[in-house]
Design an enzyme around this catalytic site. Structure first.
Site, PDB file in Angstrom:
ATOM      1  N   LYS A 261     -15.685   2.728   8.547  1.00 44.39           N
ATOM      2  CA  LYS A 261     -14.589   1.791   8.259  1.00 44.39           C
ATOM      3  C   LYS A 261     -14.640   1.361   6.800  1.00 44.39           C
ATOM      4  CE  LYS A 261     -12.005   0.258  10.744  1.00 44.39           C
ATOM      5  NZ  LYS A 261     -10.708   0.768  11.252  1.00 44.39           N
TER       6      LYS A 261
ATOM      7  N   ASP B 247       0.864  -1.184   0.000  1.00 47.74           N
ATOM      8  CA  ASP B 247       0.000   0.000   0.000  1.00 47.74           C
ATOM      9  C   ASP B 247       0.900   1.233   0.000  1.00 47.74           C
ATOM     10  OD1 ASP B 247      -2.102   1.721  -0.031  1.00 47.74           O
ATOM     11  OD2 ASP B 247      -2.965   1.126   1.884  1.00 47.74           O
TER      12      ASP B 247
ATOM     13  N   ALA C 266      -1.291   3.079  16.816  1.00 49.15           N
ATOM     14  CA  ALA C 266      -1.131   2.279  18.025  1.00 49.15           C
ATOM     15  C   ALA C 266      -0.398   0.973  17.714  1.00 49.15           C
ATOM     16  CB  ALA C 266      -2.494   1.978  18.634  1.00 49.15           C
ATOM     17  N   GLY C 267      -0.586   0.462  16.497  1.00 47.88           N
ATOM     18  CA  GLY C 267       0.024  -0.817  16.121  1.00 47.88           C
ATOM     19  C   GLY C 267      -0.818  -1.982  16.638  1.00 47.88           C
TER      20      GLY C 267
ATOM     21  N   PRO D 278      -3.048   7.857  14.767  1.00 49.61           N
ATOM     22  CA  PRO D 278      -4.371   7.399  15.207  1.00 49.61           C
ATOM     23  C   PRO D 278      -4.275   6.238  16.187  1.00 49.61           C
ATOM     24  CG  PRO D 278      -3.856   6.480  13.062  1.00 49.61           C
ATOM     25  CD  PRO D 278      -2.677   7.328  13.450  1.00 49.61           C
TER      26      PRO D 278
ATOM     27  N   PHE E 286     -10.032   4.256   7.360  1.00 51.43           N
ATOM     28  CA  PHE E 286     -11.224   4.801   7.999  1.00 51.43           C
ATOM     29  C   PHE E 286     -11.391   6.288   7.715  1.00 51.43           C
ATOM     30  CE2 PHE E 286      -7.820   5.199  11.209  1.00 51.43           C
ATOM     31  CZ  PHE E 286      -7.886   6.566  11.463  1.00 51.43           C
TER      32      PHE E 286
ATOM     33  N   HIS F  93       3.206   5.363  13.528  1.00 51.58           N
ATOM     34  CA  HIS F  93       2.099   5.709  12.612  1.00 51.58           C
ATOM     35  C   HIS F  93       0.742   5.369  13.208  1.00 51.58           C
ATOM     36  CE1 HIS F  93       1.676   1.483  11.787  1.00 51.58           C
ATOM     37  NE2 HIS F  93       0.998   1.615  10.666  1.00 51.58           N
TER      38      HIS F  93
END
Length: 393
Positions: free
Chosen positions: A392, A75, A324-325, A298, A157, A322
């Site tokens: 979402k 991506d 919370a993971g 985020p 999202f 980037h």
């Protein structure tokens, strides 16, 4: 807390901001990357680090005269966009459900695309270069046009948020859609084929690289920059649509000026100068955080998100986390949690509450507060946001 150096006995050191030991498969992945001959100085791991393909998600990899396409990932240019609006929370009273329905009606999600191509998309300068992209994507120009201005799936999202002063923010997370994915896959396959032909013994096939000065490197670098611009513009098109929806509900359709706008990648590569040398920096799930750079971190669909400003920490190659993971895989989340858990964890948020988004349940992610504490030396917090609407992919 500052970073710690992991004890991996690898040729290049690995500096980690995670604040916890890595699992054995994560350690192996970090060591594999740090053992590559073209790694510059060290590998930096962000606080949200977790398993990826070839390289850990949440890693910053600086390289000399080479680049690993699978480390950038499929991506290309995935990232975040946010704007602070002049609206207050009180103006949202009783409108959240309708706002969510309008977003879902006007911005395609999942595998969907736009029925019609809007003028700003047709006029995008990037189409002029399309014929120069990899031959494997030439049949996809029409699809790429229709997908520009669409969200995609997975953890992508669109959120309507409030900050601590009850100011309304618009935020979204998306990337380069199918065209970025196809470009990446074509180049990753080429890199693997070249490694095989050269008889290279790689710790992981997904660490096959292109070397500068070769036609393959030039072709990948060209396509990478194109896909990164496509991803950035994709977010701009959606944000403009999102903004118009909010203006319709809160200002009778009157255009407003954003008080702050941020648009940042977190899956990409750029040529940058670090420690006085020009190197290729791959941020695989990391945001650039030079001094004065704005970034977006985020949490999950039920927790806080942060607008940050970079501190220019050189050990992290001026980067930060980037998000919370993920703390657990999508499959594990589906097995461990129920629809009732999802409903409870997204209480007070206007969003989908069905089994189709169970893998995105907040508990499947690391605690965002901990992630932020671990990178106090990388960024300062400018705004803390909490979502009231979440759409979402």
């Amino acid at each position: 807390m500052p970073y710690s150096e992991l004890d991996l006995s690898s040729p290049a050191p690995v500096l980690s901001w995670a604040g916890h030991p890595l699992a054995s498969d994560e350690t192996r992945m970090a060591k594999n990357v740090a053992s590559l001959p073209f790694i510059f100085k060290h590998v930096a791991l962000m606080p949200d680090v977790h398993l990826g393909k070839g390289a850990l998600v949440g890693s910053v990899i600086a390289t000399k005269e080479a680049i690993i396409p699978a480390a950038v990932g499929v991506d290309i240019g995935c990232g975040m966009c946010a704007i602070k609006t002049p609206f207050g929370a009180d103006q949202l009273e009783g409108k959240l459900k309708k706002i969510r329905q309008d977003i879902e009606a006007q911005i395609p999600v999942g595998f969907n695309e736009n029925d019609e191509v809007e003028k700003s998309v047709t006029n995008w300068q990037g189409w002029r270069q399309f014929k120069e992209l990899h031959p494997g994507v030439q049949r996809l120009e029409g699809k790429a046009m229709k997908q520009l201005g669409s969200l995609g799936g997975g953890n992508h999202f669109i959120e309507l948020c409030l900050d601590r002063e009850n100011q309304v923010w618009l935020m979204l997370h998306s990337g380069s859609r199918n065209i970025g994915n196809m470009l990446a896959q074509n180049h990753i396959n080429t890199a693997k084929d070249l490694a095989k032909l050269a008889g290279l013994s790689l710790p992981d096939q997904d660490l096959a690289a292109f070397v500068t000065g070769t036609p393959e490197f030039a072709a990948y670098w060209h396509d990478l920059q194109w896909a990164q611009e496509y991803a950035r513009f994709n977010r701009e098109v959606m944000m403009a649509r999102f903004k118009r929806i909010i203006e319709l509900h809160l200002a009778g359709g009157k255009p407003t000026k954003p008080l702050l706008s941020v648009n940042c990648h977190h899956n990409y590569a750029e040529k940058e100068v670090h420690y006085g040398e020009a190197v290729y920096v791959t941020r695989k799930g990391a945001v650039r955080a030079r001094e004065e750079d704005y970034g977006i971190i985020p949490g999950s669909m039920g927790t806080k998100s942060y607008i940050v400003k970079g501190k220019g920490n050189h050990e992290s190659y001026c980067s930060c986390s980037h998000g919370a993971g993920r703390a657990m895989s999508r499959n594990k989340a589906k097995l461990q949690y129920t629809l009732d858990d999802l409903i409870q964890q997204t209480q007070g948020i206007e969003c989908r509450k069905d089994e189709g988004v169970l893998d995105e349940i907040p508990a499947a992610y690391k605690p965002i507060d901990q992630v932020m504490d671990n990178q106090a030396d990388l960024v300062e917090v400018v705004a803390t946001l909490k979502q009231v609407v979440c759409v979402k992919g």
